[in-house]
Design a protein around this motif. Sequence first.
Motif, PDB file in Angstrom:
ATOM      1  N   UNK A   1       3.626  71.478   5.866  1.00 65.06           N
ATOM      2  CA  UNK A   1       4.800  72.345   5.811  1.00 65.06           C
ATOM      3  C   UNK A   1       6.049  71.549   5.485  1.00 65.06           C
ATOM      4  N   UNK A   2       6.108  70.305   5.959  1.00 61.91           N
ATOM      5  CA  UNK A   2       7.276  69.487   5.706  1.00 61.91           C
ATOM      6  C   UNK A   2       6.975  68.021   5.903  1.00 61.91           C
ATOM      7  N   UNK A   3       7.840  67.176   5.351  1.00 60.85           N
ATOM      8  CA  UNK A   3       7.712  65.721   5.488  1.00 60.85           C
ATOM      9  C   UNK A   3       9.090  65.155   5.792  1.00 60.85           C
ATOM     10  N   UNK A   4       9.188  64.324   6.833  1.00 55.97           N
ATOM     11  CA  UNK A   4      10.453  63.717   7.197  1.00 55.97           C
ATOM     12  C   UNK A   4      10.244  62.354   7.824  1.00 55.97           C
TER      13      UNK A   4
ATOM     14  N   UNK B   1       7.487  62.013  10.327  1.00 55.76           N
ATOM     15  CA  UNK B   1       6.113  62.147   9.876  1.00 55.76           C
ATOM     16  C   UNK B   1       5.838  63.444   9.154  1.00 55.76           C
ATOM     17  N   UNK B   2       4.554  63.818   9.159  1.00 56.08           N
ATOM     18  CA  UNK B   2       4.075  65.028   8.496  1.00 56.08           C
ATOM     19  C   UNK B   2       4.137  66.179   9.488  1.00 56.08           C
ATOM     20  N   UNK B   3       4.706  67.309   9.058  1.00 54.85           N
ATOM     21  CA  UNK B   3       4.946  68.416   9.975  1.00 54.85           C
ATOM     22  C   UNK B   3       4.159  69.668   9.601  1.00 54.85           C
ATOM     23  N   UNK B   4       3.727  70.393  10.637  1.00 54.94           N
ATOM     24  CA  UNK B   4       3.050  71.669  10.466  1.00 54.94           C
ATOM     25  C   UNK B   4       3.677  72.714  11.382  1.00 54.94           C
ATOM     26  N   UNK B   5       3.293  73.987  11.161  1.00 54.61           N
ATOM     27  CA  UNK B   5       3.975  75.078  11.845  1.00 54.61           C
ATOM     28  C   UNK B   5       3.292  75.562  13.109  1.00 54.61           C
ATOM     29  N   UNK B   6       1.999  75.288  13.278  1.00 52.58           N
ATOM     30  CA  UNK B   6       1.253  75.903  14.371  1.00 52.58           C
ATOM     31  C   UNK B   6       0.439  74.863  15.134  1.00 52.58           C
ATOM     32  N   UNK B   7       0.402  74.934  16.467  1.00 48.20           N
ATOM     33  CA  UNK B   7      -0.348  73.954  17.269  1.00 48.20           C
ATOM     34  C   UNK B   7      -1.841  73.922  16.943  1.00 48.20           C
ATOM     35  N   UNK B   8      -2.434  75.077  16.614  1.00 44.81           N
ATOM     36  CA  UNK B   8      -3.860  75.108  16.303  1.00 44.81           C
ATOM     37  C   UNK B   8      -4.148  74.396  14.982  1.00 44.81           C
TER      38      UNK B   8
ATOM     39  N   UNK C   1       9.066  71.925  14.273  1.00 43.38           N
ATOM     40  CA  UNK C   1       9.136  71.278  15.592  1.00 43.38           C
ATOM     41  C   UNK C   1       7.848  70.540  15.933  1.00 43.38           C
ATOM     42  N   UNK C   2       6.821  70.653  15.073  1.00 43.85           N
ATOM     43  CA  UNK C   2       5.517  70.059  15.369  1.00 43.85           C
ATOM     44  C   UNK C   2       5.183  68.962  14.364  1.00 43.85           C
ATOM     45  N   UNK C   3       4.913  67.758  14.856  1.00 40.07           N
ATOM     46  CA  UNK C   3       4.559  66.628  14.000  1.00 40.07           C
ATOM     47  C   UNK C   3       3.051  66.419  14.048  1.00 40.07           C
ATOM     48  N   UNK C   4       2.414  66.470  12.890  1.00 42.96           N
ATOM     49  CA  UNK C   4       0.974  66.270  12.787  1.00 42.96           C
ATOM     50  C   UNK C   4       0.604  64.800  12.962  1.00 42.96           C
ATOM     51  N   UNK C   5       1.282  63.927  12.234  1.00 46.30           N
ATOM     52  CA  UNK C   5       1.008  62.499  12.321  1.00 46.30           C
ATOM     53  C   UNK C   5       2.200  61.730  11.769  1.00 46.30           C
ATOM     54  N   UNK C   6       2.353  60.471  12.150  1.00 51.61           N
ATOM     55  CA  UNK C   6       3.451  59.656  11.599  1.00 51.61           C
ATOM     56  C   UNK C   6       3.174  59.303  10.142  1.00 51.61           C
TER      57      UNK C   6
END
Length: 266
Positions: free
Chosen positions: A177-180, A183-190, A219-224
């Motif tokens: 969803x996003x990169x900052x 790290x790599x960001x997604x929208x949902x905890x699942x 608000x959710x970071x998948x990985x650095x």
Amino acid sequence: MHEKERHGVILSAVQDRPVVTVVELCSLTGASEATIRRDIAALHVAKKLRRVRGGAEAFAPKPFPGLAGRPFSLNKTLNNAQKQSIARAAVELCDDGEPIIINGGTTTFQMVHPLASRRCQVFTNSFPIAEHLLKNSKNTVLMSGGIVYREQNIVLSPFDNDVTGNFYARRMFLGAQGVGPLGVMEADPLIIQAEQKLIGQADEIVLLVDSTKFENRSSLVLCPLSRIDVLITDEGISDRAAAMIEAADIKLIVAGTTSTKDEAAS
């Protein structure tokens, strides 16, 4: 996005969760808060949803909640030419017979077309990817088990015994969803939970994101960023974003050009 399209996205979103905030709807539609508040007010008057403080809710929400984020049907219409270029560059990294993981998403979905002439072992959690490869290629296709999420057209499981741990991949191709800087960001905890399991099954992680994703946040970071080995994007990437990627020691491939910005270690 026109008003009718925004209203469709808003009504879809409120069916998928108890309450959708104005901020979330701004992210889904790309509209301003003032526009979204007017849309909510109009839909409330039309008795298509219920306006609540800070957002909206459905009159009769679905008994089973969906995932946060834009639906697959909407996402696949955005930045299509860039996604196709990125996908072609991704498939150039694949060799026949190689085991790969392709995570569900509209950018990764574009890999199915150049993959039509390959013979890889493909593990995916995406119904559209699996269906297209089965019908139009000689790739071997494996799918994970779990719950089918119609809006995103993916299969996700909260359980450990979903066969993910039985597949090894040379590379995993991942959207976001996003990169900052974090790290790599997604929208949902699942989605985060499922993708973290998949990441653990691959030697190399290749991130496929069009240049607009460097402006998106969650608000959710998948990985650095340190977990990403290769990032493929389009020519719209800013100098600032390119510097961030190279500083993280990630190989940066800019699709659509004859050269790659890969001064960082591969």
